[in-house]
Design a protein around this motif. Structure first.
Motif, PDB file in Angstrom:
ATOM      1  N   ASP A 192     -13.433   8.267  11.822  1.00 32.61           N
ATOM      2  CA  ASP A 192     -11.813   6.952  11.281  1.00 32.61           C
ATOM      3  C   ASP A 192     -10.778   7.323  10.607  1.00 32.61           C
ATOM      4  O   ASP A 192     -11.033   8.580  10.182  1.00 32.61           O
ATOM      5  N   TYR A 243      -2.125   6.661  -0.560  1.00 30.86           N
ATOM      6  CA  TYR A 243      -2.102   5.646   0.307  1.00 30.86           C
ATOM      7  C   TYR A 243      -2.665   6.971   1.645  1.00 30.86           C
ATOM      8  O   TYR A 243      -1.248   7.494   1.739  1.00 30.86           O
ATOM      9  N   PHE A 245      -9.745   4.995   5.477  1.00 32.67           N
ATOM     10  CA  PHE A 245     -10.243   5.130   4.694  1.00 32.67           C
ATOM     11  C   PHE A 245     -11.391   5.431   4.028  1.00 32.67           C
ATOM     12  O   PHE A 245     -10.776   5.404   2.853  1.00 32.67           O
ATOM     13  N   TYR A 254      -7.533  -3.464   2.333  1.00 28.68           N
ATOM     14  CA  TYR A 254      -7.218  -3.269   3.186  1.00 28.68           C
ATOM     15  C   TYR A 254      -6.780  -4.419   3.463  1.00 28.68           C
ATOM     16  O   TYR A 254      -7.816  -5.659   3.936  1.00 28.68           O
ATOM     17  N   LYS A 264      -8.691  -5.550   8.780  1.00 23.68           N
ATOM     18  CA  LYS A 264      -7.873  -4.421  10.101  1.00 23.68           C
ATOM     19  C   LYS A 264      -9.581  -4.242   9.751  1.00 23.68           C
ATOM     20  O   LYS A 264      -9.947  -4.298  11.382  1.00 23.68           O
ATOM     21  N   GLU A 308     -17.061  -0.008   8.907  1.00 24.97           N
ATOM     22  CA  GLU A 308     -16.762   0.796   7.679  1.00 24.97           C
ATOM     23  C   GLU A 308     -16.044   0.116   6.568  1.00 24.97           C
ATOM     24  O   GLU A 308     -16.928   0.158   5.269  1.00 24.97           O
TER      25      GLU A 308
HETATM   26  P1  P6P Z   1      -3.194   1.676   8.843  1.00 27.94           P
HETATM   27  C1  P6P Z   1      -8.463   3.500  10.648  1.00 27.94           C
HETATM   28  O1  P6P Z   1      -7.762   3.158  12.103  1.00 27.94           O
HETATM   29  C2  P6P Z   1      -8.357   2.622   9.639  1.00 27.94           C
HETATM   30  O2  P6P Z   1      -9.367   1.910  10.448  1.00 27.94           O
HETATM   31  C3  P6P Z   1      -8.770   2.976   8.597  1.00 27.94           C
HETATM   32  O3  P6P Z   1      -9.772   4.408   8.304  1.00 27.94           O
HETATM   33  C4  P6P Z   1      -7.172   3.021   7.363  1.00 27.94           C
HETATM   34  O4  P6P Z   1      -7.848   2.420   6.349  1.00 27.94           O
HETATM   35  C5  P6P Z   1      -6.836   1.359   8.632  1.00 27.94           C
HETATM   36  O5  P6P Z   1      -7.437   1.538  10.003  1.00 27.94           O
HETATM   37  C6  P6P Z   1      -5.440   2.426   8.170  1.00 27.94           C
HETATM   38  O6  P6P Z   1      -4.592   1.770   8.925  1.00 27.94           O
HETATM   39  O7  P6P Z   1      -2.217   0.109   9.192  1.00 27.94           O
HETATM   40  O8  P6P Z   1      -2.641   1.929   7.222  1.00 27.94           O
HETATM   41  O9  P6P Z   1      -2.601   2.740   9.556  1.00 27.94           O
END
Ligand code: P6P
Length: 295
Positions: free
Chosen positions: A102, A208, A212, A228, A238, A244
């Motif tokens: 992740d 941030y 995740f 998110y 997302k 997740e």
């Molecule tokens: P962004 C990682 O790809 C993920 O699925 C999560 O771990 C994380 O919170 C999110 O996407 C981050 O997304 O749009 O900030 O790159």
């Protein structure tokens, strides 16, 4: 100084049923953390979400499937990197969901990445409330493993040769201190933007980090909210429900917090597809309840 309590010893006393599987997950984590320095760069493939896979994503996914198949403990698996449910062992007693790596977009910048497992006995797909356990590993700066069962949330730190107990029965601090929100601020719906502005006025600090697992872990330790959210142009958000959001929703609940998709607990979402996404809001119960009133 009191003797360190190893993961194995803690599990045998407190969560015997899951001991074998979580010990195996600990061994898997040890190997992945050793491999990460060498598994870098992009693979020339995409996952089911159309996202470019990294070498590390694919390797970790294949490695974990192989190890859990060898364990004989797992019947089926839903992985973020696999299009369909993967059959491992007909005689397995657990069904597992997996995000093998992740936050892998953080690998290039050496920011936090982790692995997330959801553990079920009921056949998949099923509601997240049927989880009997959930685990996540953070691969740095120090490798930690957090697992939750109905008996609570416990954190272990990898001290060079094994995981030792760092904190048991973790509860979210109240009030919280942090907020971390994905997506572009301009794409947050106005009501949500107003809610976050309120938190900023109350002094909540922005944390941030783009993974995740890393952002959730901060909320678990300091309290607050991670989201998110549903976005203008991408109302479903997302994060993947199975790989997740459900495992983290289970953990936060055992830590005294709550989750929502904007309407009700993520754990109550009736899944339509194994790859579905969900708007994800997770943190202190008071914050989540206030948010649901606003949304
Ligand atoms: P962004 C990682 O790809 C993920 O699925 C999560 O771990 C994380 O919170 C999110 O996407 C981050 O997304 O749009 O900030 O790159």
């Amino acid at each position: 100084m009191a003797e360190a309590i190893t993961l194995e010893k803690y599990l045998k006393i407190n969560d015997k049923e899951l001991a074998g599987l979580i010990m195996r997950i600990g061994k898997i984590a040890e190997r992945i953390s050793k491999e990460l320095p060498y598994r870098r760069g992009k693979a020339n493939t995409q996952n089911v979400f159309g996202e470019t896979q990294l070498v590390a994503d694919k390797w970790a996914d294949e490695f974990i499937i192989k190890e859990l198949r060898k364990s004989g403990l797992v019947k089926t698996m839903i992985s973020e990197e696999q299009e369909d449910v993967v059959c491992l062992n007909d005689k397995g007693v657990f069904n597992v969901t997996l995000d093998p790596l992740d936050g892998s977009s953080n690998i290039e910048s050496n920011n936090l990445v982790g692995t997330i497992f959801g553990i079920y006995k009921k056949d998949l797909p099923t509601k997240g409330k049927h989880q009997i356990g959930a685990v996540y590993i953070l691969y740095g700066p120090v490798m930690t493993l957090v697992y939750a069962t109905k008996n609570g949330v416990n954190e272990f730190l990898y001290a060079g040769k094994e995981f030792v107990l760092k904190e048991k029965n973790i509860k979210l601090p109240e009030p919280g201190k942090l907020y971390g929100i994905g997506g572009l601020r301009k794409d947050w719906f106005p009501k949500f933007r107003k809610y976050i502005k309120e938190l900023e006025i109350q002094g909540y600090k922005l944390r941030y980090g783009g993974s995740f697992v890393g952002d959730f872990n901060q909320v678990l330790h300091y309290g607050g909210i991670f989201a998110y959210p549903s976005l203008v142009g991408k109302p479903i958000g997302k994060l993947r429900l199975f790989a997740e959001s459900n495992p983290m929703a289970f953990i936060i609940k055992q830590a005294g917090g709550a989750s929502t998709n904007g309407k009700y607990s993520i754990l109550d979402i009736n899944p339509e597809s194994i790859n579905q996404r969900t708007p994800t809001y997770i943190g202190n119960k008071k914050l989540i309840n206030n948010l649901k009133k606003i949304l």
